[in-house]
Motif scaffolding. Structure first.
Motif, PDB file in Angstrom:
ATOM      1  N   ALA A   1       0.902  -1.265   0.054  1.00  0.00           N
ATOM      2  CA  ALA A   1       0.106   0.009   0.021  1.00  0.00           C
ATOM      3  C   ALA A   1       0.797   1.257   0.102  1.00  0.00           C
ATOM      4  CB  ALA A   1      -0.903   0.165   1.216  1.00  0.00           C
ATOM      5  N   GLU A   2       1.986   1.276   0.899  1.00  0.00           N
ATOM      6  CA  GLU A   2       2.713   2.418   0.850  1.00  0.00           C
ATOM      7  C   GLU A   2       3.406   2.658  -0.564  1.00  0.00           C
ATOM      8  OE1 GLU A   2       4.616   5.452   2.987  1.00  0.00           O
ATOM      9  OE2 GLU A   2       3.034   4.162   3.724  1.00  0.00           O
ATOM     10  N   GLU A   3       3.738   1.524  -1.095  1.00  0.00           N
ATOM     11  CA  GLU A   3       4.369   1.724  -2.584  1.00  0.00           C
ATOM     12  C   GLU A   3       3.595   2.235  -3.353  1.00  0.00           C
ATOM     13  OE1 GLU A   3       6.259  -2.123  -3.231  1.00  0.00           O
ATOM     14  OE2 GLU A   3       7.847  -1.847  -1.610  1.00  0.00           O
ATOM     15  N   ILE A   4       2.439   1.693  -3.535  1.00  0.00           N
ATOM     16  CA  ILE A   4       1.374   2.048  -4.381  1.00  0.00           C
ATOM     17  C   ILE A   4       0.879   3.537  -4.366  1.00  0.00           C
ATOM     18  CG2 ILE A   4      -1.184   1.404  -5.196  1.00  0.00           C
ATOM     19  CD1 ILE A   4      -0.442  -1.344  -4.481  1.00  0.00           C
ATOM     20  N   CYS A   5       0.612   3.938  -3.040  1.00  0.00           N
ATOM     21  CA  CYS A   5       0.049   5.039  -2.887  1.00  0.00           C
ATOM     22  C   CYS A   5       1.219   6.383  -2.641  1.00  0.00           C
ATOM     23  CB  CYS A   5      -0.643   5.143  -1.522  1.00  0.00           C
ATOM     24  SG  CYS A   5      -2.128   3.901  -1.458  1.00  0.00           S
ATOM     25  N   THR A   6       2.340   6.061  -2.580  1.00  0.00           N
ATOM     26  CA  THR A   6       3.252   7.089  -2.541  1.00  0.00           C
ATOM     27  C   THR A   6       4.424   7.233  -3.656  1.00  0.00           C
ATOM     28  OG1 THR A   6       4.885   5.822  -1.059  1.00  0.00           O
ATOM     29  CG2 THR A   6       3.256   7.184   0.091  1.00  0.00           C
TER      30      THR A   6
ATOM     31  N   TYR B   1      -0.148  14.957   1.771  1.00  0.00           N
ATOM     32  CA  TYR B   1       0.144  13.625   2.366  1.00  0.00           C
ATOM     33  C   TYR B   1      -0.533  12.462   1.427  1.00  0.00           C
ATOM     34  CZ  TYR B   1       2.501  15.997   6.366  1.00  0.00           C
ATOM     35  OH  TYR B   1       3.382  16.342   6.887  1.00  0.00           O
ATOM     36  N   ALA B   2      -0.368  11.500   1.722  1.00  0.00           N
ATOM     37  CA  ALA B   2      -1.049  10.187   1.249  1.00  0.00           C
ATOM     38  C   ALA B   2      -1.271   9.131   2.378  1.00  0.00           C
ATOM     39  CB  ALA B   2      -0.262   9.379  -0.027  1.00  0.00           C
ATOM     40  N   ALA B   3      -2.424   8.582   2.513  1.00  0.00           N
ATOM     41  CA  ALA B   3      -2.710   7.496   2.935  1.00  0.00           C
ATOM     42  C   ALA B   3      -3.385   6.342   2.472  1.00  0.00           C
ATOM     43  CB  ALA B   3      -3.200   7.886   4.361  1.00  0.00           C
ATOM     44  N   TYR B   4      -3.994   5.270   2.963  1.00  0.00           N
ATOM     45  CA  TYR B   4      -4.490   4.445   2.418  1.00  0.00           C
ATOM     46  C   TYR B   4      -5.525   3.443   3.266  1.00  0.00           C
ATOM     47  CZ  TYR B   4      -0.159   2.433   4.241  1.00  0.00           C
ATOM     48  OH  TYR B   4       0.865   2.294   5.116  1.00  0.00           O
ATOM     49  N   LEU B   5      -6.448   2.910   2.864  1.00  0.00           N
ATOM     50  CA  LEU B   5      -7.230   1.749   3.285  1.00  0.00           C
ATOM     51  C   LEU B   5      -6.703   0.420   2.755  1.00  0.00           C
ATOM     52  CD1 LEU B   5     -10.667   3.423   3.474  1.00  0.00           C
ATOM     53  CD2 LEU B   5      -8.661   3.692   5.143  1.00  0.00           C
TER      54      LEU B   5
ATOM     55  N   ILE C   1      -6.774  -2.003  -2.247  1.00  0.00           N
ATOM     56  CA  ILE C   1      -5.983  -1.064  -1.500  1.00  0.00           C
ATOM     57  C   ILE C   1      -6.566   0.394  -2.294  1.00  0.00           C
ATOM     58  CG2 ILE C   1      -3.828   0.073  -1.100  1.00  0.00           C
ATOM     59  CD1 ILE C   1      -2.477  -2.937  -1.462  1.00  0.00           C
ATOM     60  N   ILE C   2      -6.945   1.037  -1.271  1.00  0.00           N
ATOM     61  CA  ILE C   2      -7.529   2.495  -1.929  1.00  0.00           C
ATOM     62  C   ILE C   2      -6.480   3.553  -1.447  1.00  0.00           C
ATOM     63  CG2 ILE C   2      -9.398   2.613  -0.267  1.00  0.00           C
ATOM     64  CD1 ILE C   2     -11.058   3.861  -2.874  1.00  0.00           C
ATOM     65  N   CYS C   3      -6.044   4.323  -2.086  1.00  0.00           N
ATOM     66  CA  CYS C   3      -5.089   5.483  -1.716  1.00  0.00           C
ATOM     67  C   CYS C   3      -6.007   6.766  -1.675  1.00  0.00           C
ATOM     68  CB  CYS C   3      -4.056   5.622  -2.640  1.00  0.00           C
ATOM     69  SG  CYS C   3      -3.141   4.221  -2.998  1.00  0.00           S
ATOM     70  N   TYR C   4      -5.497   7.685  -0.592  1.00  0.00           N
ATOM     71  CA  TYR C   4      -6.195   8.929  -0.648  1.00  0.00           C
ATOM     72  C   TYR C   4      -5.076   9.932  -0.286  1.00  0.00           C
ATOM     73  CZ  TYR C   4      -6.683   8.704   4.492  1.00  0.00           C
ATOM     74  OH  TYR C   4      -6.581   8.525   5.984  1.00  0.00           O
ATOM     75  N   VAL C   5      -5.281  10.980  -0.942  1.00  0.00           N
ATOM     76  CA  VAL C   5      -4.411  12.417  -0.536  1.00  0.00           C
ATOM     77  C   VAL C   5      -5.197  13.230   0.576  1.00  0.00           C
ATOM     78  CG1 VAL C   5      -3.304  12.609  -2.685  1.00  0.00           C
ATOM     79  CG2 VAL C   5      -5.613  13.668  -2.249  1.00  0.00           C
ATOM     80  N   ASN C   6      -4.265  13.780   1.265  1.00  0.00           N
ATOM     81  CA  ASN C   6      -4.766  14.637   2.348  1.00  0.00           C
ATOM     82  C   ASN C   6      -3.917  15.954   2.799  1.00  0.00           C
ATOM     83  OD1 ASN C   6      -4.049  14.934   5.583  1.00  0.00           O
ATOM     84  ND2 ASN C   6      -6.319  14.737   5.279  1.00  0.00           N
ATOM     85  N   THR C   7      -4.655  16.991   3.130  1.00  0.00           N
ATOM     86  CA  THR C   7      -4.203  18.140   3.101  1.00  0.00           C
ATOM     87  C   THR C   7      -4.280  18.611   4.897  1.00  0.00           C
ATOM     88  OG1 THR C   7      -6.110  19.264   2.480  1.00  0.00           O
ATOM     89  CG2 THR C   7      -4.183  19.020   0.494  1.00  0.00           C
ATOM     90  N   PRO C   8      -3.602  18.144   5.538  1.00  0.00           N
ATOM     91  CA  PRO C   8      -3.668  18.364   6.833  1.00  0.00           C
ATOM     92  C   PRO C   8      -3.726  19.876   7.257  1.00  0.00           C
ATOM     93  CG  PRO C   8      -1.716  17.067   6.409  1.00  0.00           C
ATOM     94  CD  PRO C   8      -2.207  17.439   5.157  1.00  0.00           C
ATOM     95  N   GLY C   9      -4.871  20.437   7.985  1.00  0.00           N
ATOM     96  CA  GLY C   9      -4.939  21.603   8.534  1.00  0.00           C
ATOM     97  C   GLY C   9      -5.194  22.373   7.384  1.00  0.00           C
ATOM     98  N   GLU C  10      -5.813  22.065   6.096  1.00  0.00           N
ATOM     99  CA  GLU C  10      -6.172  23.061   4.965  1.00  0.00           C
ATOM    100  C   GLU C  10      -7.304  22.201   4.444  1.00  0.00           C
ATOM    101  OE1 GLU C  10      -4.806  24.456   0.705  1.00  0.00           O
ATOM    102  OE2 GLU C  10      -3.164  23.332   1.812  1.00  0.00           O
ATOM    103  N   MET C  11      -8.455  23.069   4.171  1.00  0.00           N
ATOM    104  CA  MET C  11      -9.627  22.577   3.515  1.00  0.00           C
ATOM    105  C   MET C  11      -9.594  22.984   2.277  1.00  0.00           C
ATOM    106  SD  MET C  11     -11.016  20.852   6.114  1.00  0.00           S
ATOM    107  CE  MET C  11     -12.813  20.529   5.742  1.00  0.00           C
ATOM    108  N   VAL C  12     -10.017  22.105   1.251  1.00  0.00           N
ATOM    109  CA  VAL C  12      -9.941  22.575  -0.317  1.00  0.00           C
ATOM    110  C   VAL C  12     -11.451  22.407  -0.729  1.00  0.00           C
ATOM    111  CG1 VAL C  12      -7.662  22.042  -0.242  1.00  0.00           C
ATOM    112  CG2 VAL C  12      -9.190  20.306  -0.679  1.00  0.00           C
ATOM    113  N   THR C  13     -11.714  23.019  -1.760  1.00  0.00           N
ATOM    114  CA  THR C  13     -12.857  22.678  -2.601  1.00  0.00           C
ATOM    115  C   THR C  13     -12.373  21.977  -3.870  1.00  0.00           C
ATOM    116  OG1 THR C  13     -13.145  24.623  -3.332  1.00  0.00           O
ATOM    117  CG2 THR C  13     -14.388  24.209  -1.578  1.00  0.00           C
TER     118      THR C  13
END
Length: 161
Positions: A99-104, A122-126, A141-153
């Motif tokens: 998952a780490e290799e696939i998502c990053t 950042y990237a994380a995964y389920l 394995i499903i990857c997601y991106v994350n912007t900690p502390g920042e909301m986006v549209t």
């Protein structure tokens, strides 16, 4: 660019992802089997607020990722899905490594527009657990991106940051 070194950044994201996804995949997928929740129905392009997911994870009966319309404020977006092909569950450590290799790796670069080491996103995964693998034939394995502390549209595709 992130103020953390790439090694510390990756380690922090891995710890966050590992703790989050084990709890979500294991409990949530079993609840999905019982006809509740959306854990087994997540799609690339779905958006959510990570703190809402983490709050939901505080309950041992979590079955949902609280999705939001991507046009609304959010900090996380599913960006890549991979079906594992092994006949037997390879174990948690190997699954997390995959998952780490696939998502990053290249999938992250293709989606965001810059490499993970250069990105402030950042990237994380389920990922499947032994239980979901056996009971639900879960191989995703499903990857997601994350912007900690920042909301986006909108989407983070092509954010180039």
């Amino acid at each position: 660019m992130s103020t953390l070194s790439p090694v510390l950044r990756a380690a922090g994201a891995s710890v966050l992802a590992a703790g989050t996804v084990l709890s979500l995949s294991g409990c949530g997928a079993v609840m999905s089997l019982l006809g509740q929740g959306n854990v087994m129905e997540l799609n690339v392009g779905d958006c959510f607020v990570e703190s809402s997911m983490n709050t939901a994870l505080a309950d041992s009966e979590v079955s949902d990722v609280p999705l939001v319309d991507c046009a609304e404020e959010h900090d996380s977006e599913f960006f890549f899905s991979h079906e594992m092909t092994e006949d037997e569950y390879p174990g948690d450590a190997e699954t997390q490594t995959q998952a780490e290799e696939i998502c990053t790796g290249q999938n992250f670069t293709d989606f965001v527009g810059v490499s993970y080491d250069e990105s402030e996103i950042y990237a994380a995964y389920l990922y499947p657990t032994q239980e979901t693998w056996d009971l639900l034939n879960d191989r995703e394995i499903i990857c997601y991106v994350n912007t900690p502390g920042e909301m986006v549209t909108g989407t983070l595709e092509g954010a180039n940051r």
